[in-house]
Scaffold this active site. Structure first.
Site, PDB file in Angstrom:
ATOM      1  N   ASN A  34       0.847  -1.199   0.000  1.00 54.15           N
ATOM      2  CA  ASN A  34       0.000   0.000   0.000  1.00 54.15           C
ATOM      3  C   ASN A  34       0.878   1.244   0.000  1.00 54.15           C
ATOM      4  O   ASN A  34       2.102   1.147   0.005  1.00 54.15           O
ATOM      5  CB  ASN A  34      -0.960  -0.036   1.197  1.00 54.15           C
ATOM      6  CG  ASN A  34      -0.205  -0.135   2.503  1.00 54.15           C
ATOM      7  OD1 ASN A  34       0.555   0.750   2.870  1.00 54.15           O
ATOM      8  ND2 ASN A  34      -0.396  -1.237   3.214  1.00 54.15           N
ATOM      9  N   ASP A  35       0.254   2.409   0.028  1.00 53.49           N
ATOM     10  CA  ASP A  35       0.979   3.670  -0.157  1.00 53.49           C
ATOM     11  C   ASP A  35       1.668   4.211   1.092  1.00 53.49           C
ATOM     12  O   ASP A  35       2.230   5.306   1.054  1.00 53.49           O
ATOM     13  CB  ASP A  35       0.010   4.763  -0.656  1.00 53.49           C
ATOM     14  CG  ASP A  35      -0.326   4.573  -2.120  1.00 53.49           C
ATOM     15  OD1 ASP A  35       0.506   4.000  -2.846  1.00 53.49           O
ATOM     16  OD2 ASP A  35      -1.415   5.011  -2.542  1.00 53.49           O
TER      17      ASP A  35
END
Ligand code: CTP
Ligand code: CA
Length: 230
Positions: A34-35
């Site tokens: 994920n970011d």
């Protein structure tokens, strides 16, 4: 001596911080992540270090290198992060879970690179354990343990979800951020958070650097622990 203690309010305290995103392998060359940049957790680790704590930073995938002067434990998947956190709980005074843990992982990990064949491919995912909740349950079963701070990444109904997570995960504080707001959340230098605690504690922190959020958060933790001791 008083001055030294005053400037190092966390000396002698063991603080465990998680940061970054977990990495869930599909095959030897592919993964789900994920970011999360790790910046919020790094800022917390730095401030705790500067206040004299012995800091352990359990990291997933992060954008930058972790800060100096803290014990760094590198992990990848949620399952490994869970093991690294749980085995360190005994003797830890404060746990702060800023990591973005993947909620799901591939049901199986292929030993060889997956070859393309048909026109579509379905990847089956299974739920990961909730590390924060397990920490809360560990403390509850034991009757004592660290002060627990969780995070909540939301895009709507922030208060409702934050209060739900506070109760469900049995933690002491939830730091909620609306990740769809500009200047908050993944990858940014600043954050905008609302802190929710037991007994209706609430404090909104307007946009500020992640370092400033970390400083205020550790002040809130200090006051809340004092309250618990009374
Ligand atoms: N967390 C965790 N283990 C997981 C998922 C989340 O320890 N498997 C922790 C995060 O580190 C964070 C908190 O739980 O401190 C909240 O994460 P968040 O993703 O906002 O909440 P979830 O409970 O996963 O709920 P949802 O993603 O459905 O909103
Ligand atoms: Ca989640």
């Amino acid at each position: 001596v008083a001055k030294l203690i005053g400037s190092k309010p966390l000396s002698g305290q063991r603080v465990l911080v998680t940061a970054g995103g977990t990495v869930e392998r599909i095959d030897p060359v592919r993964y789900i992540t994920n970011d999360s940049s790790g910046k919020m957790g790094f800022a917390i680790a730095e401030v705790a270090r500067d206040r004299g704590a012995e800091v352990t930073l359990v990291c997933g995938r992060t954008e930058a290198a972790p800060p100096n002067g803290v014990n760094v434990v590198h992990t990848d998947s949620a399952l490994r992060m869970r093991d690294e956190v749980m085995r360190r709980l005994d003797g830890t005074d404060i746990v702060i879970k800023a990591a973005a843990v993947a909620d799901y992982r591939p049901a199986s990990r292929a030993d060889q690179k997956i070859k393309k064949s048909s026109d579509s491919l379905t990847l089956e995912l299974v739920r990961n354990p909730d590390i924060l909740q397990e920490v809360g349950e560990w403390r509850e079963a034991r009757g004592s343990g660290p002060f627990i701070v969780g995070f909540a990444a939301e895009t709507a109904d922030v208060e409702k979800h934050a209060l739900d997570k506070l109760a469900r995960k049995k933690c002491d504080l939830i730091v909620a951020n609306n990740v769809s707001e500009a200047g908050a959340g993944f990858g940014t230098e600043t954050n905008i958070v609302s802190v929710y605690g037991r007994g209706d504690f609430f404090e909104h922190l307007p946009q500020m650097t992640k370092r400033a959020v970390a400083e205020r958060l550790l002040d809130i933790v200090k006051d809340a622990r004092k309250g618990l001791a009374n």
